[in-house]
Design a protein around this motif. Structure first.
Motif, PDB file in Angstrom:
ATOM      1  N   GLN A 116       0.637  -1.146   0.049  1.00  0.00           N
ATOM      2  CA  GLN A 116      -0.054  -0.122   0.040  1.00  0.00           C
ATOM      3  C   GLN A 116       0.724   1.390  -0.188  1.00  0.00           C
ATOM      4  O   GLN A 116       0.670   2.173  -0.685  1.00  0.00           O
ATOM      5  CB  GLN A 116      -0.938  -0.180   1.243  1.00  0.00           C
ATOM      6  CG  GLN A 116      -2.126   1.043   1.196  1.00  0.00           C
ATOM      7  CD  GLN A 116      -2.987   0.849  -0.258  1.00  0.00           C
ATOM      8  OE1 GLN A 116      -3.059  -0.210  -0.179  1.00  0.00           O
ATOM      9  NE2 GLN A 116      -3.559   2.151  -0.381  1.00  0.00           N
ATOM     10  N   ASP A 117       1.885   1.447   0.885  1.00  0.00           N
ATOM     11  CA  ASP A 117       2.972   2.340   1.023  1.00  0.00           C
ATOM     12  C   ASP A 117       3.580   2.533  -0.651  1.00  0.00           C
ATOM     13  O   ASP A 117       3.789   3.855  -1.000  1.00  0.00           O
ATOM     14  CB  ASP A 117       4.075   2.089   1.987  1.00  0.00           C
ATOM     15  CG  ASP A 117       4.989   3.370   2.024  1.00  0.00           C
ATOM     16  OD1 ASP A 117       4.402   4.488   2.327  1.00  0.00           O
ATOM     17  OD2 ASP A 117       5.971   2.958   1.823  1.00  0.00           O
ATOM     18  N   LEU A 118       3.863   1.451  -1.104  1.00  0.00           N
ATOM     19  CA  LEU A 118       4.456   1.845  -2.534  1.00  0.00           C
ATOM     20  C   LEU A 118       3.557   2.533  -3.549  1.00  0.00           C
ATOM     21  O   LEU A 118       3.894   3.099  -4.368  1.00  0.00           O
ATOM     22  CB  LEU A 118       5.199   0.223  -3.043  1.00  0.00           C
ATOM     23  CG  LEU A 118       5.778   0.315  -4.301  1.00  0.00           C
ATOM     24  CD1 LEU A 118       6.954   1.324  -4.303  1.00  0.00           C
ATOM     25  CD2 LEU A 118       6.181  -1.152  -4.689  1.00  0.00           C
ATOM     26  N   ILE A 119       2.281   1.747  -3.433  1.00  0.00           N
ATOM     27  CA  ILE A 119       1.257   2.128  -4.284  1.00  0.00           C
ATOM     28  C   ILE A 119       1.039   3.902  -4.279  1.00  0.00           C
ATOM     29  O   ILE A 119       0.926   4.614  -5.129  1.00  0.00           O
ATOM     30  CB  ILE A 119      -0.177   1.421  -4.506  1.00  0.00           C
ATOM     31  CG1 ILE A 119       0.301  -0.077  -4.711  1.00  0.00           C
ATOM     32  CG2 ILE A 119      -1.081   2.192  -5.097  1.00  0.00           C
ATOM     33  CD1 ILE A 119      -0.986  -0.756  -4.507  1.00  0.00           C
ATOM     34  N   LEU A 120       0.928   4.277  -2.856  1.00  0.00           N
ATOM     35  CA  LEU A 120       0.720   5.466  -2.595  1.00  0.00           C
ATOM     36  C   LEU A 120       1.988   6.485  -3.142  1.00  0.00           C
ATOM     37  O   LEU A 120       1.678   7.597  -3.626  1.00  0.00           O
ATOM     38  CB  LEU A 120       0.790   5.755  -0.998  1.00  0.00           C
ATOM     39  CG  LEU A 120      -0.625   5.322  -0.455  1.00  0.00           C
ATOM     40  CD1 LEU A 120      -0.683   5.343   0.849  1.00  0.00           C
ATOM     41  CD2 LEU A 120      -2.015   6.028  -1.282  1.00  0.00           C
ATOM     42  N   ARG A 121       3.135   6.091  -2.946  1.00  0.00           N
ATOM     43  CA  ARG A 121       4.430   6.699  -3.627  1.00  0.00           C
ATOM     44  C   ARG A 121       4.365   7.111  -5.058  1.00  0.00           C
ATOM     45  O   ARG A 121       4.875   7.842  -5.457  1.00  0.00           O
ATOM     46  CB  ARG A 121       5.649   5.881  -3.159  1.00  0.00           C
ATOM     47  CG  ARG A 121       5.912   6.397  -1.485  1.00  0.00           C
ATOM     48  CD  ARG A 121       7.219   5.750  -1.030  1.00  0.00           C
ATOM     49  NE  ARG A 121       7.460   4.476  -1.045  1.00  0.00           N
ATOM     50  CZ  ARG A 121       8.695   3.774  -0.964  1.00  0.00           C
ATOM     51  NH1 ARG A 121       9.766   4.730  -0.779  1.00  0.00           N
ATOM     52  NH2 ARG A 121       8.740   2.698  -1.052  1.00  0.00           N
ATOM     53  N   LEU A 122       3.887   5.774  -5.707  1.00  0.00           N
ATOM     54  CA  LEU A 122       3.748   5.991  -7.095  1.00  0.00           C
ATOM     55  C   LEU A 122       2.711   6.906  -7.520  1.00  0.00           C
ATOM     56  O   LEU A 122       3.266   7.475  -8.553  1.00  0.00           O
ATOM     57  CB  LEU A 122       3.562   4.403  -7.562  1.00  0.00           C
ATOM     58  CG  LEU A 122       4.929   3.531  -7.535  1.00  0.00           C
ATOM     59  CD1 LEU A 122       4.403   2.005  -8.099  1.00  0.00           C
ATOM     60  CD2 LEU A 122       6.015   3.758  -8.336  1.00  0.00           C
ATOM     61  N   LYS A 123       1.534   6.967  -6.745  1.00  0.00           N
ATOM     62  CA  LYS A 123       0.685   7.922  -7.209  1.00  0.00           C
ATOM     63  C   LYS A 123       1.190   9.342  -7.040  1.00  0.00           C
ATOM     64  O   LYS A 123       0.819  10.134  -7.901  1.00  0.00           O
ATOM     65  CB  LYS A 123      -0.400   7.516  -6.394  1.00  0.00           C
ATOM     66  CG  LYS A 123      -1.331   6.180  -6.935  1.00  0.00           C
ATOM     67  CD  LYS A 123      -2.488   5.988  -5.875  1.00  0.00           C
ATOM     68  CE  LYS A 123      -3.305   4.888  -6.405  1.00  0.00           C
ATOM     69  NZ  LYS A 123      -4.594   4.528  -5.595  1.00  0.00           N
ATOM     70  N   LYS A 124       2.015   9.424  -6.016  1.00  0.00           N
ATOM     71  CA  LYS A 124       2.520  10.908  -5.795  1.00  0.00           C
ATOM     72  C   LYS A 124       3.231  11.371  -6.961  1.00  0.00           C
ATOM     73  O   LYS A 124       3.270  12.436  -7.224  1.00  0.00           O
ATOM     74  CB  LYS A 124       3.070  10.906  -4.418  1.00  0.00           C
ATOM     75  CG  LYS A 124       2.209  10.860  -3.225  1.00  0.00           C
ATOM     76  CD  LYS A 124       2.809  10.916  -1.870  1.00  0.00           C
ATOM     77  CE  LYS A 124       1.956  11.120  -0.734  1.00  0.00           C
ATOM     78  NZ  LYS A 124       2.737  11.137   0.637  1.00  0.00           N
ATOM     79  N   ARG A 125       4.191  10.313  -7.497  1.00  0.00           N
ATOM     80  CA  ARG A 125       5.138  10.658  -8.529  1.00  0.00           C
ATOM     81  C   ARG A 125       4.659  10.351  -9.722  1.00  0.00           C
ATOM     82  O   ARG A 125       5.355   9.925 -10.570  1.00  0.00           O
ATOM     83  CB  ARG A 125       6.571   9.611  -7.954  1.00  0.00           C
ATOM     84  CG  ARG A 125       6.943  10.125  -6.646  1.00  0.00           C
ATOM     85  CD  ARG A 125       8.381   9.337  -6.455  1.00  0.00           C
ATOM     86  NE  ARG A 125       8.729   9.797  -5.133  1.00  0.00           N
ATOM     87  CZ  ARG A 125       9.845   9.272  -4.706  1.00  0.00           C
ATOM     88  NH1 ARG A 125      10.431   8.380  -5.367  1.00  0.00           N
ATOM     89  NH2 ARG A 125      10.206   9.321  -3.278  1.00  0.00           N
ATOM     90  N   LYS A 126       3.306  10.143 -10.106  1.00  0.00           N
ATOM     91  CA  LYS A 126       2.950   9.819 -11.408  1.00  0.00           C
ATOM     92  C   LYS A 126       3.315  10.822 -12.482  1.00  0.00           C
ATOM     93  O   LYS A 126       3.609  10.522 -13.581  1.00  0.00           O
ATOM     94  CB  LYS A 126       1.439   9.573 -11.341  1.00  0.00           C
ATOM     95  CG  LYS A 126       0.773  10.804 -11.136  1.00  0.00           C
ATOM     96  CD  LYS A 126      -0.666  10.409 -11.082  1.00  0.00           C
ATOM     97  CE  LYS A 126      -1.585  11.775 -10.771  1.00  0.00           C
ATOM     98  NZ  LYS A 126      -3.054  11.681 -10.794  1.00  0.00           N
TER      99      LYS A 126
END
Length: 455
Positions: A116-126
């Motif tokens: 979940q943490d990795l998904i959130l970070r990827l969304k922030k850096r999309k």
């Protein structure tokens, strides 16, 4: 290169490992009457008065002689050794598969909170990821556009990323393989079959002397005594290989010239370099999809998807492109034959014979069916005959060889002109090729080998 009939023969290794096709070809602008384009090519690239003409008496050398460095008309590029490129191709695909599986295992081993943490970070850096993808895509596009070249003969724009040095090194590898493979079956220069090929090739090249590439290349003939192999090909090094299997299929020198013209056209049009370059580009483009397939799907599903993607890319892209290049070589080859004052109509007769043993599944072949090639050649025949007349060639025989019966082993093939008219479509003088009774092309029968009506 071109394989006439022996699709599963020894030259298959050449197609599988050196010449896979990976690019899209649009031949709609190609015309048979490209003599003007050739003349422009001569004006731009060379003058015959200054050309170092390679074809002289005795210009054909024994096939066992090592190839010397050839004349180059384009600036050379820095390039990796071709063996490295050939080896890296399968390794790159294997690496993509292994990386995808490793990525899947790593993801599945992560705890839910880390996922979940990795998904959130990827969304922030999309936006950063999108920008990176755009940069990579732009780089690939720039690489493609920067390697586009216009063919001086056909005027077609194609992707060429391989240097002349690389091309010759790859051709030398194939040459060494062929020389080792057939070294015990070479016919001597004094053999009538060898002299026949040399005489036709000399006449063909001398009659097309305005093409610099033909004159700057040192051509060498090799005739291989293999009656079961109906094959012929020409390497960029200038080595012409003709097997006695196809030589025996050529009823006369006119048909032999049509075959040699086709093979030499592949070299003139740089099809080998184009195909190898397209392979290189396609390997770059498929890396990300392969990683995605093996990272997202389970092993069995990934294996099936991988196979299906390869199959559809083969059927929908590689094979049609390969057939398009063969058609292009047929078009230019017919012109070369016409300018050599051979009977261009015999090219159609040759493919009528070959159609008797053709595979019915053209869409699974690297070459058009003999029926298709015959139809294309007959469509272009009036233009070819007109070009032949412009070259002040002797008049063609009054009897059109396409209206005569031709024979092939264990088959009875007739090129027939139905002067009474077709009972189905009413077309008069319908030229048909058939095994049994005459058939009209509008029937769409599988027995009909030609499918061309000439009123």
């Amino acid at each position: 290169m071109f394989r006439v009939l022996n699709r599963n023969g020894m030259f298959g290794n050449y197609q599988r490992f050196v010449l896979p096709v990976r690019s899209v070809c649009n031949l709609s602008g190609i015309k048979l009457s490209c003599g003007v384009r050739i003349d422009r090519c001569v004006t731009k690239r060379a003058s015959l008065n200054n050309a170092n003409v390679a074809l002289q008496s005795g210009g054909f050398r024994d096939a066992s002689e090592l190839q010397r460095k050839l004349f180059h008309v384009t600036a050379s590029r820095q390039a990796l050794p071709p063996l490295v490129i050939v080896i890296l191709r399968p390794l790159s695909r294997i690496a993509a598969v292994l990386f995808g599986r490793r990525l899947r295992k790593w993801w599945r081993a992560l705890p839910p909170e880390k996922k979940q943490d990795l998904i959130l970070r990827l969304k922030k850096r999309k936006m950063t990821l999108l920008a990176s993808g755009a940069v990579v895509s732009a780089g690939v596009l720039w690489y493609y556009l920067s390697h586009l070249e216009k063919d001086p003969i056909t005027g077609r724009t194609r992707f060429i990323a391989i240097s002349p040095e690389q091309l010759l090194q790859i051709a030398q590898i194939e040459l060494a393989m062929q020389m080792e493979l057939h070294k015990d079956n070479f016919l001597p220069p004094a053999h009538p079959a060898y002299e026949r090929v040399v005489n036709v090739a000399n006449r063909l090249i001398k009659s097309n002397k305005e093409i610099p590439h033909l004159q700057h290349t040192k051509w060498r003939v090799t005739v291989v005594n293999e009656p079961t192999i109906t094959n012929a090909f020409v390497l960029p090094t200038g080595h012409i290989f003709v097997f006695t299997g196809i030589l025996n299929m050529c009823t006369n020198d006119d048909q032999l010239c049509a075959i040699l013209s086709h093979e030499i056209s592949h070299v003139l049009l740089s099809h080998m370099a184009e195909q190898f370059s397209s392979l290189h580009l396609m390997d770059i483009l498929v890396m990300v999809p392969l990683v995605f397939i093996w990272a997202v799907l389970p092993q069995v599903a990934a294996l099936i998807t991988h196979w299906l993607s390869g199959f559809f890319s083969e059927v929908l892209f590689r094979l049609p492109y390969s057939r398009a290049l063969e058609v292009e070589a047929d078009l230019i080859g017919l012109q070369l034959t016409a300018k050599a004052c051979y009977d261009v109509r015999e090219a159609s007769v040759f493919w009528a014979k070959m159609s008797a043993t053709d595979s019915p599944l053209e869409w699974l072949s690297t070459h058009p069916s003999s029926e298709t090639r015959q139809l294309i050649l007959d469509t272009l025949m009036p233009t070819a005959i007109q070009l032949r007349d412009q070259c002040k060639c002797p008049s063609l025989p009054l009897v059109d060889p396409r209206t005569l019966r031709v024979t092939v082993p264990n088959k009875s093939v007739l090129v027939y002109k139905n002067t009474e008219g077709c009972g189905v479509c009413g077309v008069l003088n319908a030229v048909l090729v058939f095994h049994g009774a005459p058939l009209c092309k509008k029937l769409g029968s599988e027995k009909m080998l030609m499918g061309h009506c000439e009123t």
